[in-house]
Design a protein around this motif. Structure first.
Motif, PDB file in Angstrom:
ATOM      1  N   LEU A  35       0.857  -1.179   0.000  1.00 56.73           N
ATOM      2  CA  LEU A  35       0.000   0.000   0.000  1.00 56.73           C
ATOM      3  C   LEU A  35       0.898   1.235   0.000  1.00 56.73           C
ATOM      4  CD1 LEU A  35      -2.811   1.390   0.344  1.00 56.73           C
ATOM      5  CD2 LEU A  35      -2.409   1.248   2.829  1.00 56.73           C
ATOM      6  N   GLU A  36       0.729   2.101  -1.025  1.00 57.52           N
ATOM      7  CA  GLU A  36       1.536   3.319  -1.102  1.00 57.52           C
ATOM      8  C   GLU A  36       1.014   4.343  -0.101  1.00 57.52           C
ATOM      9  OE1 GLU A  36       1.834   6.369  -4.535  1.00 57.52           O
ATOM     10  OE2 GLU A  36       3.324   4.802  -5.008  1.00 57.52           O
ATOM     11  N   VAL A  37       1.923   4.819   0.754  1.00 56.70           N
ATOM     12  CA  VAL A  37       1.543   5.727   1.831  1.00 56.70           C
ATOM     13  C   VAL A  37       2.393   6.996   1.752  1.00 56.70           C
ATOM     14  CG1 VAL A  37       1.431   6.036   4.329  1.00 56.70           C
ATOM     15  CG2 VAL A  37       0.854   3.814   3.322  1.00 56.70           C
ATOM     16  N   SER A  41       7.159  15.988   2.457  1.00 57.32           N
ATOM     17  CA  SER A  41       6.566  14.643   2.432  1.00 57.32           C
ATOM     18  C   SER A  41       7.479  13.682   1.697  1.00 57.32           C
ATOM     19  CB  SER A  41       5.191  14.674   1.760  1.00 57.32           C
ATOM     20  OG  SER A  41       5.305  15.010   0.391  1.00 57.32           O
ATOM     21  N   CYS A  42       7.222  12.406   1.940  1.00 53.43           N
ATOM     22  CA  CYS A  42       7.907  11.344   1.196  1.00 53.43           C
ATOM     23  C   CYS A  42       6.923  10.192   1.032  1.00 53.43           C
ATOM     24  CB  CYS A  42       9.175  10.902   1.915  1.00 53.43           C
ATOM     25  SG  CYS A  42       8.887  10.122   3.519  1.00 53.43           S
ATOM     26  N   THR A  43       7.222   9.313   0.102  1.00 55.62           N
ATOM     27  CA  THR A  43       6.340   8.180  -0.195  1.00 55.62           C
ATOM     28  C   THR A  43       7.043   6.876   0.159  1.00 55.62           C
ATOM     29  OG1 THR A  43       5.328   9.396  -2.020  1.00 55.62           O
ATOM     30  CG2 THR A  43       5.017   7.011  -1.985  1.00 55.62           C
ATOM     31  N   THR A  44       6.298   5.966   0.758  1.00 51.66           N
ATOM     32  CA  THR A  44       6.833   4.645   1.080  1.00 51.66           C
ATOM     33  C   THR A  44       5.750   3.614   0.814  1.00 51.66           C
ATOM     34  OG1 THR A  44       7.958   3.310   2.757  1.00 51.66           O
ATOM     35  CG2 THR A  44       6.105   4.643   3.492  1.00 51.66           C
ATOM     36  N   THR A  45       6.144   2.365   0.783  1.00 53.19           N
ATOM     37  CA  THR A  45       5.198   1.260   0.566  1.00 53.19           C
ATOM     38  C   THR A  45       5.100   0.430   1.842  1.00 53.19           C
ATOM     39  OG1 THR A  45       5.724   1.142  -1.782  1.00 53.19           O
ATOM     40  CG2 THR A  45       4.652  -0.779  -0.800  1.00 53.19           C
ATOM     41  N   VAL A  46       3.859   0.250   2.319  1.00 54.71           N
ATOM     42  CA  VAL A  46       3.611  -0.582   3.505  1.00 54.71           C
ATOM     43  C   VAL A  46       3.008  -1.896   3.019  1.00 54.71           C
ATOM     44  CG1 VAL A  46       2.416  -0.781   5.697  1.00 54.71           C
ATOM     45  CG2 VAL A  46       3.237   1.452   4.923  1.00 54.71           C
ATOM     46  N   VAL A  47       3.679  -2.989   3.340  1.00 56.68           N
ATOM     47  CA  VAL A  47       3.256  -4.315   2.876  1.00 56.68           C
ATOM     48  C   VAL A  47       2.564  -5.046   4.030  1.00 56.68           C
ATOM     49  CG1 VAL A  47       3.983  -6.537   1.964  1.00 56.68           C
ATOM     50  CG2 VAL A  47       5.116  -4.426   1.208  1.00 56.68           C
ATOM     51  N   ALA A  48       1.362  -5.589   3.770  1.00 55.67           N
ATOM     52  CA  ALA A  48       0.624  -6.370   4.765  1.00 55.67           C
ATOM     53  C   ALA A  48       1.124  -7.807   4.734  1.00 55.67           C
ATOM     54  CB  ALA A  48      -0.872  -6.332   4.469  1.00 55.67           C
ATOM     55  N   SER A  49       1.524  -8.323   5.897  1.00 55.56           N
ATOM     56  CA  SER A  49       2.015  -9.695   6.006  1.00 55.56           C
ATOM     57  C   SER A  49       0.996 -10.534   6.765  1.00 55.56           C
ATOM     58  CB  SER A  49       3.363  -9.722   6.736  1.00 55.56           C
ATOM     59  OG  SER A  49       3.805 -11.054   6.924  1.00 55.56           O
ATOM     60  N   PRO A  50       0.285 -11.452   6.083  1.00 58.23           N
ATOM     61  CA  PRO A  50      -0.758 -12.251   6.751  1.00 58.23           C
ATOM     62  C   PRO A  50      -0.169 -13.119   7.857  1.00 58.23           C
ATOM     63  CG  PRO A  50      -0.935 -12.421   4.361  1.00 58.23           C
ATOM     64  CD  PRO A  50       0.394 -11.779   4.644  1.00 58.23           C
ATOM     65  N   THR A  51      -0.932 -13.290   8.936  1.00 55.72           N
ATOM     66  CA  THR A  51      -0.499 -14.166  10.015  1.00 55.72           C
ATOM     67  C   THR A  51      -0.771 -15.615   9.653  1.00 55.72           C
ATOM     68  OG1 THR A  51      -0.777 -14.694  12.347  1.00 55.72           O
ATOM     69  CG2 THR A  51      -2.746 -14.004  11.175  1.00 55.72           C
ATOM     70  N   SER A  52       0.071 -16.492  10.143  1.00 54.74           N
ATOM     71  CA  SER A  52      -0.124 -17.926   9.901  1.00 54.74           C
ATOM     72  C   SER A  52      -0.635 -18.624  11.151  1.00 54.74           C
ATOM     73  CB  SER A  52       1.202 -18.570   9.470  1.00 54.74           C
ATOM     74  OG  SER A  52       2.184 -18.390  10.484  1.00 54.74           O
ATOM     75  N   VAL A  53      -0.952 -17.878  12.206  1.00 59.44           N
ATOM     76  CA  VAL A  53      -1.430 -18.457  13.462  1.00 59.44           C
ATOM     77  C   VAL A  53      -2.958 -18.391  13.493  1.00 59.44           C
ATOM     78  CG1 VAL A  53      -1.393 -18.302  15.966  1.00 59.44           C
ATOM     79  CG2 VAL A  53       0.672 -17.756  14.652  1.00 59.44           C
ATOM     80  N   PRO A  54      -3.655 -19.526  13.457  1.00 55.53           N
ATOM     81  CA  PRO A  54      -5.125 -19.515  13.493  1.00 55.53           C
ATOM     82  C   PRO A  54      -5.623 -19.170  14.888  1.00 55.53           C
ATOM     83  CG  PRO A  54      -4.328 -21.771  13.555  1.00 55.53           C
ATOM     84  CD  PRO A  54      -3.108 -20.903  13.355  1.00 55.53           C
ATOM     85  N   THR A  55      -6.804 -18.615  14.931  1.00 54.50           N
ATOM     86  CA  THR A  55      -7.468 -18.312  16.202  1.00 54.50           C
ATOM     87  C   THR A  55      -8.882 -18.871  16.163  1.00 54.50           C
ATOM     88  OG1 THR A  55      -8.222 -16.166  15.351  1.00 54.50           O
ATOM     89  CG2 THR A  55      -6.145 -16.206  16.586  1.00 54.50           C
ATOM     90  N   PRO A  56      -9.431 -19.281  17.314  1.00 49.50           N
ATOM     91  CA  PRO A  56     -10.807 -19.803  17.327  1.00 49.50           C
ATOM     92  C   PRO A  56     -11.788 -18.755  16.813  1.00 49.50           C
ATOM     93  CG  PRO A  56      -9.695 -20.269  19.407  1.00 49.50           C
ATOM     94  CD  PRO A  56      -8.804 -19.327  18.649  1.00 49.50           C
ATOM     95  N   ASN A  57     -12.674 -19.203  15.950  1.00 46.85           N
ATOM     96  CA  ASN A  57     -13.666 -18.286  15.383  1.00 46.85           C
ATOM     97  C   ASN A  57     -15.050 -18.517  15.981  1.00 46.85           C
ATOM     98  OD1 ASN A  57     -14.596 -16.320  13.247  1.00 46.85           O
ATOM     99  ND2 ASN A  57     -15.834 -18.104  12.696  1.00 46.85           N
TER     100      ASN A  57
END
Length: 299
Positions: A48-50, A63-79
């Motif tokens: 995501l460009e921020v 100002s400056c521009t950077t990229t924020v990358v979302a890293s999915p978790t691999s730890v499941p949680t009770p739903n």
């Protein structure tokens, strides 16, 4: 440079200026810093460009521009894990088990179902008779460090019988419903009449040994007058059906009476008076005598 932010188990994440801006300096003093975005979702795994902004005390902005990358978790949680589940037995003493199958949240990878450990208690299973059972589910996964972990879900299933026994009731030769009145007559010179009752077509969805109770057992002699009678059938689960009715006994037999001749002595005025009992030889009635009356008392 890119900034990597770990997402939560629900597939969302947040970040702030400290995660994005390495340093900000001004010859005077920095007044404030802010970003164009602060939230991440699973859609931002490619980045995501921020825009990052800095303002000094004089109002100058850089100002400056950077990229924020979302890293999915691999730890499941009770739903989801069902609470205590209650099902009722039907007319065949069967119950169909129904509950929401427990799941785990895999974040950006969606939901996955847990594995049932309790044999015979899957969703939709047919259960027989009353019972209380703890049902267990589990979910196994491997951590990023290569360690096997498990998540569990346990809930209670209660199967209960809420159906009462059913029966027809025959009382002294007639079929009786709740609230009916049965009329009997005393006989044989007695001031009572026996009541005879019998349950007909007694059925229960589960119990073959239904307990029968009554306020007056079959064959009981009921006195002249009206008596309330209750007959009940109760199954092993405590479900009960009762019939409450009235039995009215009437006395239709005349008293036993015999008279005898009576000689009375006239007084000086040529008259004599007798009372009610003097000419009676035998007088008997089990229900009692209320009045005695002669056709003539004075002679």
């Amino acid at each position: 440079p890119e900034v990597e932010i770990k997402l939560n188990s629900d597939g969302t994440g947040i970040f702030d200026v400290n995660d994005v801006i390495n340093s900000a300096d001004d010859n005077c003093k920095v007044d404030s810093m802010w970003l164009s975005a602060y939230d991440l979702t699973c859609a931002d795994t490619a980045g995501l460009e921020v825009e990052a902004y800095v303002r000094d005390m004089s109002g100058n902005i850089n100002s400056c521009t950077t990229t924020v990358v979302a890293s999915p978790t691999s730890v499941p949680t009770p739903n989801s894990c069902p609470g205590s589940t209650l099902v009722y037995l039907d007319e065949n003493c069967e119950a169909v088990l129904s509950y929401e199958v427990p799941t785990v949240n895999l974040g950006c990878y969606g939901l996955d179902t847990m594995e049932l450990l309790t044999t015979g208690f899957h969703n939709g299973a047919v259960l027989l008779g009353e019972l209380v059972q703890s049902v267990s589910y589990t979910y196994s996964y491997m951590t990023e460090g290569g360690i096997m972990q498990t998540l569990g879900c346990q809930f209670q299933v209660r199967v209960e019988d809420h159906l009462s026994p059913e029966f027809d009731l025959e009382v002294s030769g007639q079929m009786v419903e709740a609230g009916d009145t049965v009329h009997l007559e005393s006989s044989g010179g007695y001031c009572f009449a026996p009541i005879h009752w019998e349950l007909v077509n007694l059925t229960d969805n589960c119990d073959q040994n239904t307990q029968i109770t009554s306020s007056h057992s079959a064959g009981t002699n009921l006195p002249v007058g009206c008596t309330q009678v209750t007959v009940s059938a109760t199954d092993d689960a405590g479900n009960s059906t009762s019939r409450v009715f009235m039995v009215c006994v009437t006395d239709e037999e005349a008293p036993l009476l015999s008279c005898m001749d009576l000689t009375v002595q006239l007084d000086q005025s040529g008259q004599a008076t007798i009372d009610s009992l003097e000419p009676i030889g035998i007088l008997q009635d089990d229900c009692g005598i209320t009045t005695i009356q002669l056709s003539q008392y004075t002679f």
